[in-house]
Every structure is written in structure tokens, then in C-alpha cells.
Design an enzyme around this catalytic site. Structure first.
Site, PDB file in Angstrom:
ATOM      1  N   THR A 210      42.361  34.228  41.817  1.00 12.76           N
ATOM      2  CA  THR A 210      43.307  33.615  40.883  1.00 12.76           C
ATOM      3  C   THR A 210      44.688  34.158  41.204  1.00 12.76           C
ATOM      4  O   THR A 210      44.819  35.300  41.639  1.00 12.76           O
ATOM      5  CB  THR A 210      42.898  34.005  39.446  1.00 12.76           C
ATOM      6  OG1 THR A 210      41.684  33.327  39.147  1.00 12.76           O
ATOM      7  CG2 THR A 210      43.958  33.654  38.421  1.00 12.76           C
TER       8      THR A 210
ATOM      9  N   GLY B 177      36.913  35.295  33.022  1.00 13.87           N
ATOM     10  CA  GLY B 177      37.674  34.527  32.046  1.00 13.87           C
ATOM     11  C   GLY B 177      37.126  34.540  30.636  1.00 13.87           C
ATOM     12  O   GLY B 177      37.880  34.637  29.658  1.00 13.87           O
TER      13      GLY B 177
END
Ligand code: ASP
Length: 331
Positions: free
Chosen positions: A198, A252
Site C-alpha cells: 500500500t 485493514g
């Protein structure tokens, strides 16, 4: 066992600063070849330079974070834009968000598969729509109407991600068989592998304005429709001129439950906790909930942290002296 690594930077008088990450995870000298290391160093430096070019001319932090993220989205090295992780059905579904610390304006997209640069779509949502978060086909149509580049979903798919998905599915299948249930379905048993990638950027400009941006392909083997923390304001991204601009990376689901990005800012706002300590407290909460990852953040004086409780994190920073610093391993 989790170990914390912190790089803390002190403010420079009347100056700007950009900090970036390219994901946290099992990033070690054993797993990253010297060639890969060089590639990452070059790409992180390029992203820093793109932001520096804007900030050094007196440009906005909002433009600088976007420019840095676009470079990383366009690179197959990271799990954002081209080269993103694949879903259980071999597709990409991308998430991104951006936030302006001046007025708490924010924009995000989730589950898009055709927008070349999801961070640009997030910016359009913030500046050209009455919304904060748009998902799927509607977000893609909106991005197209706003004139953004639309690509065939195959543009994002690279061979190493296809191989990675196969590997993850094989391991998941083995776990299922051992347990006699399909417990591992849609899970990513390599969550702590170095495949994390990410990307994120935070910056303070010469006017003291803060901005943050995050973009991701999410977790490998995720069920279509799964959305992580990266497009969630307060979890993956947050910016407030009075506290910090912050971008997170890691598992996440846990970062959402920890409201991780805002948790760091809230400690500073309500308890005057120093930035490095606040970031460590939040990563501790993440760890207590079974997660791991990293945080980059900067305040309006240019103090910054690049902190992680994984083995490594692709990261870098540049300030008014124009000297880029990049790193990926723990000290
Ligand atoms: N936070 C991202 C997600 O869960 C993954 C990552 O940061 O690597 O979607």
C-alpha cells in the site's frame, strides 16, 4: 513478537516536509534482493522528488501528496494502481483516499477497477462532488465524467501477483483441509509476507497546511467487495492542520477497528501526547487486536514519524534541504 521501529524527525524552521510509505511487512534483507532494493530506492526517491518539486516552489501539500502517490500507483513495485494485489476471482479492486488538513475536506473511492489513478479519483470526489466516499461502478463513471484516465482492468495485473494469488490459494486450501473447514477462504495467509505495498504520503507545505493520501489494492485473495482501511477517513488517512497528517498501512480490518489514523491525532489533540508516543500507542492497540503495520505522520512544524511494528516498511522523506532519505528495513 512485535518490535517497534521509529524514525523521528525534528522540525526545521519555516520549512516544508514530505513523508511517504510503500507498505509495511516482512521486508528484510533476506527477502529483498539487492536489485529489488535498488529499484525501490529509485522509485521512492522519484516519488519524493515529485512532491519536492511542488513544495519547494511554494505549492500545496495537497498537490505534493497526490504527485508522490501517483508515481507509486504507476509503478508495479507497489500494491496500488498497476501491480495491485488480486481478489479471490483474479481481479483488482482499488481503494484510495485523500484529506485536506485546512478544512477537513476529504475524498475517497473504494472497489474501483478501471480508474488508472485511484488517488486522482479520490481528489475529484473531494473537490467536485458533495460526497466523501464513492464506490464501484458509480465511482468509475464519476471519474470518467471528470476526465480521468480509464483503463481496461488488465492494465493493473502483473505476473508476480498472479503467481502470488496461486500461492495464497494453495496455502489457504491446505489450512482448510487441515482444519476440516473453509476457515481460510478469502483470508490472506501471507498477510505478513513482504507483499504489503500500500502507498501513502503526508506533507506540510510552507504555509503550514497539512495533507494526507493513501492508495491500495487491498489484501491478496480478498473477497470481491471487501474494503479495507485505506479509503476510510480516520482509519487509513487523516489530516488536520492543528495536529497531523497521517497515512497507515497494515491489516485493514484491524486499522478500521482501531480507528488508527484518528487515534493518533486524538491523543495529540486531547492529551497533548507527543507524536512519536501517540503513534506507538496506536500501533500497540493495533497489535493488541491482532494486527500489524506502519504509520507515517507529520505535524505542522515538520516533525514527523515513520513507525512500524513489522520487520520493515518502504519509506522515505524529504524536506527543504532537498536531500531525499529512503529506507525499507528495520534498524
Ligand atoms: N491496509 C490495506 C488494506 O487492508 C493493506 C495494506 O496496507 O497493505 O486494504
Amino acid at each position: 513478537m512485535f518490535i517497534f521501529f521509529t524514525s523521528v524527525g525534528l522540525s526545521e524552521e519555516n520549512n516544508f516536509r514530505l513523508v511517504i510509505h510503500g507498505g509495511a511487512g516482512d521486508i528484510t534483507e533476506k527477502l529483498i534482493s539487492p536489485e529489488q532494493k535498488k529499484e525501490h530506492e529509485a522509485k521512492l526517491t522519484e516519488a519524493l522528488q515529485a512532491g519536492y518539486d511542488i513544495l519547494s516552489k511554494g505549492g500545496d501539500s495537497l498537490d505534493a501528496v497526490q504527485a508522490a502517490v501517483i508515481i507509486m500507483e504507476d509503478s508495479p513495485l507497489y500494491n496500488a494502481g498497476k501491480g495491485s494485489s488480486l481478489t479471490v476471482d483474479n481481479k483488482v479492486e482499488l481503494d484510495a483516499s485523500i484529506m485536506d488538513g485546512r478544512d477537513h475536506k476529504a475524498g475517497a473511492v473504494a472497489g474501483v477497477s478501471k480508474v488508472k489513478n485511484p488517488i486522482m479519483a479520490a481528489y475529484k470526489v473531494m473537490t467536485k462532488s458533495p460526497y466523501v466516499l464513492m464506490g464501484g461502478v458509480g465511482a468509475e463513471q464519476f471519474a470518467a465524467a471528470e476526465g480521468l484516465d480509464i483503463v481496461d482492468p488488465s492494465y493493473f495485473v502483473i505476473e508476480s501477483r498472479v503467481e502470488q494469488l496461486k500461492r495464497v490459494k494453495e496455502i489457504s486450501h491446505k489450512i482448510d483441509q487441515e482444519k476440516g473447514v473453509d476457515a481460510a477462504l478469502y483470508q490472506d495467509p501471507l498477510m505478513y509476507d513482504y507483499k504489503y505495498g500500500t502507498v501513502g504520503a503526508v506533507a506540510v507545505d510552507i504555509r503550514g497546511n497539512l495533507a494526507a493520501a493513501t492508495s491500495t489494492g487491498g489484501s491478496t485473495n480478498k473477497h470481491y467487495g471487501r474494503i479495507g482501511d485505506s479509503p476510510i477517513v480516520g482509519a487509513g488517512t487523516y489530516a488536520d492542520n492543528n495536529t497531523i497528517a497521517i497515512s497507515t498501512t497494515g491489516l485493514g480490518e484491524v486499522f478500521i477497528r482501531a480507528v488508527a489514523a484518528y487515534d493518533v491525532a486524538a491523543q495529540m489533540k486531547y492529551r497533548d501526547t507527543p507524536l512519536a508516543e501517540a503513534a506507538m500507542n496506536t500501533l500497540n492497540s493495533v497489535k493488541d487486536m491482532g494486527g500489524s503495520g506502519g504509520i507515517i505522520a507529520v505535524d505542522n512544524k515538520g516533525n514527523f514519524v515513520m513507525q512500524f511494528n513489522t520487520k520493515g516498511m518502504f519509506r522515505g522523506t524529504i524536506g527543504s534541504d532537498g536531500i531525499p532519505q529512503v529506507a525499507m528495513f528495520g534498524p
